[in-house]
Design an enzyme around this catalytic site. Structure first.
Site, PDB file in Angstrom:
ATOM      1  N   SER A  26       9.852   2.912   6.285  1.00  0.00           N
ATOM      2  CA  SER A  26       8.400   2.793   6.343  1.00  0.00           C
ATOM      3  C   SER A  26       7.744   4.075   6.836  1.00  0.00           C
ATOM      4  CB  SER A  26       7.999   1.634   7.276  1.00  0.00           C
ATOM      5  OG  SER A  26       8.477   0.409   6.780  1.00  0.00           O
TER       6      SER A  26
ATOM      7  N   GLY B  27     -11.665  -7.776   3.700  1.00  0.00           N
ATOM      8  CA  GLY B  27     -10.396  -8.396   3.315  1.00  0.00           C
ATOM      9  C   GLY B  27     -10.010  -9.426   4.359  1.00  0.00           C
ATOM     10  N   ALA B  28      -9.022 -10.245   4.046  1.00  0.00           N
ATOM     11  CA  ALA B  28      -8.570 -11.249   5.016  1.00  0.00           C
ATOM     12  C   ALA B  28      -7.067 -11.469   4.914  1.00  0.00           C
ATOM     13  CB  ALA B  28      -9.313 -12.571   4.788  1.00  0.00           C
ATOM     14  N   GLY B  29      -6.365 -10.440   4.409  1.00  0.00           N
ATOM     15  CA  GLY B  29      -4.912 -10.536   4.286  1.00  0.00           C
ATOM     16  C   GLY B  29      -4.206 -10.190   5.578  1.00  0.00           C
ATOM     17  N   GLU B  30      -2.896 -10.005   5.475  1.00  0.00           N
ATOM     18  CA  GLU B  30      -2.083  -9.787   6.667  1.00  0.00           C
ATOM     19  C   GLU B  30      -2.453  -8.497   7.383  1.00  0.00           C
ATOM     20  OE1 GLU B  30       2.664  -9.641   7.947  1.00  0.00           O
ATOM     21  OE2 GLU B  30       2.060 -10.004   5.868  1.00  0.00           O
ATOM     22  N   THR B  31      -2.739  -7.438   6.612  1.00  0.00           N
ATOM     23  CA  THR B  31      -3.083  -6.160   7.237  1.00  0.00           C
ATOM     24  C   THR B  31      -4.361  -6.268   8.056  1.00  0.00           C
ATOM     25  OG1 THR B  31      -2.007  -4.887   5.475  1.00  0.00           O
ATOM     26  CG2 THR B  31      -3.667  -3.739   6.788  1.00  0.00           C
TER      27      THR B  31
ATOM     28  N   CYS C  16       0.818  -1.211   0.000  1.00  0.00           N
ATOM     29  CA  CYS C  16       0.000   0.000   0.000  1.00  0.00           C
ATOM     30  C   CYS C  16       0.851   1.260   0.000  1.00  0.00           C
ATOM     31  CB  CYS C  16      -0.950   0.012   1.192  1.00  0.00           C
ATOM     32  SG  CYS C  16      -0.119  -0.059   2.797  1.00  0.00           S
ATOM     33  N   ASN C  17       2.091   1.161   0.437  1.00  0.00           N
ATOM     34  CA  ASN C  17       2.946   2.340   0.548  1.00  0.00           C
ATOM     35  C   ASN C  17       4.055   2.424  -0.483  1.00  0.00           C
ATOM     36  OD1 ASN C  17       1.649   3.524   2.735  1.00  0.00           O
ATOM     37  ND2 ASN C  17       2.791   2.302   4.215  1.00  0.00           N
ATOM     38  N   ARG C  18       4.280   1.363  -1.258  1.00  0.00           N
ATOM     39  CA  ARG C  18       5.399   1.397  -2.199  1.00  0.00           C
ATOM     40  C   ARG C  18       5.234   0.373  -3.304  1.00  0.00           C
ATOM     41  NH1 ARG C  18      10.005   1.666   0.364  1.00  0.00           N
ATOM     42  NH2 ARG C  18       9.054   1.943   2.419  1.00  0.00           N
TER      43      ARG C  18
END
Length: 420
Positions: free
Chosen positions: A108, A188-192, A51-53
């Protein structure tokens, strides 16, 4: 010898509107890597997209970024001018240092956050699984993961790290003083989202709804986030009928199109009798239409908005950062020594090949003499003498000429090379 080149853009160099166009989703990453290595003259490649890069790590015959930049422009649909404003590139030693800093959480949005290391590992595994990496990038990423582990073990940056998910939950706590009483919808169900669910559980949130394209993944995460909380798993299609129940919405999917539009939020607000909603969009590309921010009673935040959050452990982290930078500088030197050692590999191969040719030629001569009835002891003596003379001939000639020319460096190198 391959050169290492890193080319990318991040939250510091590009606004979210540019980052979301340059993002690579899980459905496109394999084809993108294949296309990059085939069309841009890149021998080895790994694409890190969060999401940031978005960053492209390459191993190629030169350090020229032109073809890679042109490929990214064509693939993302961003024009060259927009990319030039946002892009950064690092060759060789600078690329190695950048990789180490990214994996260690020093580059980050939230200093020291640990999530990026897992994302970097996933990016490398994806690239290596389709054969997009080779000797140089394999070594680079393995060394990178080792450095990140050392930084988190030997400094306080891991102990004080705050993830984007943690920052998002803290932001929600500023709006809802009693977070435990709110109903939260996670999309969603990802790591974040998993990290957000973990932090919500620690804050004793009693009701969590998890929506995902795969209902099985949503159910798995709902069970993990359970405990005393009431958790539900729903499909994305069920969001409109449940949206009005949510006081807090956190979304982070890999969708290329918005999941929540202005109309859906307006309808939910009417059912809520305009009770406020807090929406945190952690996805790139964004899951929530930007126009939603125009609605009253909606607090919409994106990942870029988290920049404004106060870092409570800033001084401690800055001290840890100095220690981490020292570790990284030392490890960069170590890695570059390995890179430079690769320059000697062709010379070593050529040297060994020459010796092997010499050995084979003399061996065939000796075998021929033995076949003709020659005395074995004399043949072996002659073989040893011929090998010694022919091996020593060229170095001896060079050393004699160096002595004539007064070139002491060659003589000194020969002493070291032959352990004289």
């Amino acid at each position: 010898m391959l050169h290492i080149l890193t080319l990318g853009l991040n939250h510091q160099t590009a606004p979210i509107e540019v980052r979301e166009k340059a993002a690579f989703g899980p459905d496109s990453i394999h084809q993108a890597l294949a296309d990059l290595t085939q069309s841009a003259g890149v021998a080895e490649a790994t694409i890190l997209s969060t999401c940031n890069r978005t960053e492209i790590y390459c191993g190629q015959e030169n350090a020229d970024k032109t073809r890679i930049l042109a490929w990214l422009s064509e693939y993302s649909g961003l024009n060259q001018r927009d990319l030039d404003k946002s892009i950064y590139h690092y060759p060789n030693e600078a690329a190695v240092k950048h990789a180490f800093r990214v994996a260690s959480g020093l580059d980050s949005m939230v200093l020291g956050e640990p999530q990026i290391l897992g994302q970097m590992k996933d990016a490398f595994l994806t690239a290596s699984s389709i054969g997009a990496t080779g000797k140089v990038l394999n070594r680079l990423f393995q060394h990178t993961f080792s450095v990140a582990k050392q930084v988190r073990t030997d400094t306080a940056i891991g102990a004080n790290a705050v993830s984007v998910a943690y920052s998002g939950v803290n932001l929600a706590k500023r709006i809802f003083t009693r977070l435990s009483q709110q109903t939260v919808l996670l999309i969603g169900a990802g790591e974040t989202i998993e990290l957000v669910a973990r932090h919500l559980k620690q804050n004793q949130v009693k009701h969590i709804i998890i929506a995902n394209r795969s209902i099985d993944k949503a159910q798995t995460l709902a069970r993990a986030a359970g405990g005393e909380a009431i958790t539900e798993a729903i499909s994305l299609a069920q969001i409109p009928e449940r949206l009005h129940h949510a006081d807090i919405v956190v979304t982070s999917t890999a969708s290329t199109l918005p999941i929540l539009g202005k109309g859906a939020i307006e309808a939910a607000l009417k059912k809520r009798k305009h009770s406020p909603m807090f929406i945190l969009d952690l996805a790139v590309p964004r899951d929530v239409e930007p126009e939603v921010s125009q609605l009253k009673d909606v607090y919409l935040y994106t990942v870029d908005d988290l920049k404004s959050m106060v870092d409570e452990n800033r001084e401690e982290r800055l001290r840890a950062t100095e220690q981490a930078e020292n570790i990284i500088d030392f490890q960069v030197v170590k890695f570059m020594r390995w890179m430079r050692s690769l320059e000697s590999v062709p010379a070593i191969k050529s040297f060994r090949a020459g010796l092997n040719d010499l050995k084979q030629a003399e061996l065939q001569r000796a075998l021929k003499k033995l076949g003709n009835g020659g005395d074995a002891e004399k043949v072996l003596e002659q073989l040893a003498r011929d090998l010694t003379n022919k091996f020593a001939h060229q170095p001896s000639q060079v050393l004699k000429q160096a002595d004539i020319d007064g070139n002491a460096s060659i003589i000194s190198a020969a002493r070291k090379l032959f352990n004289l």
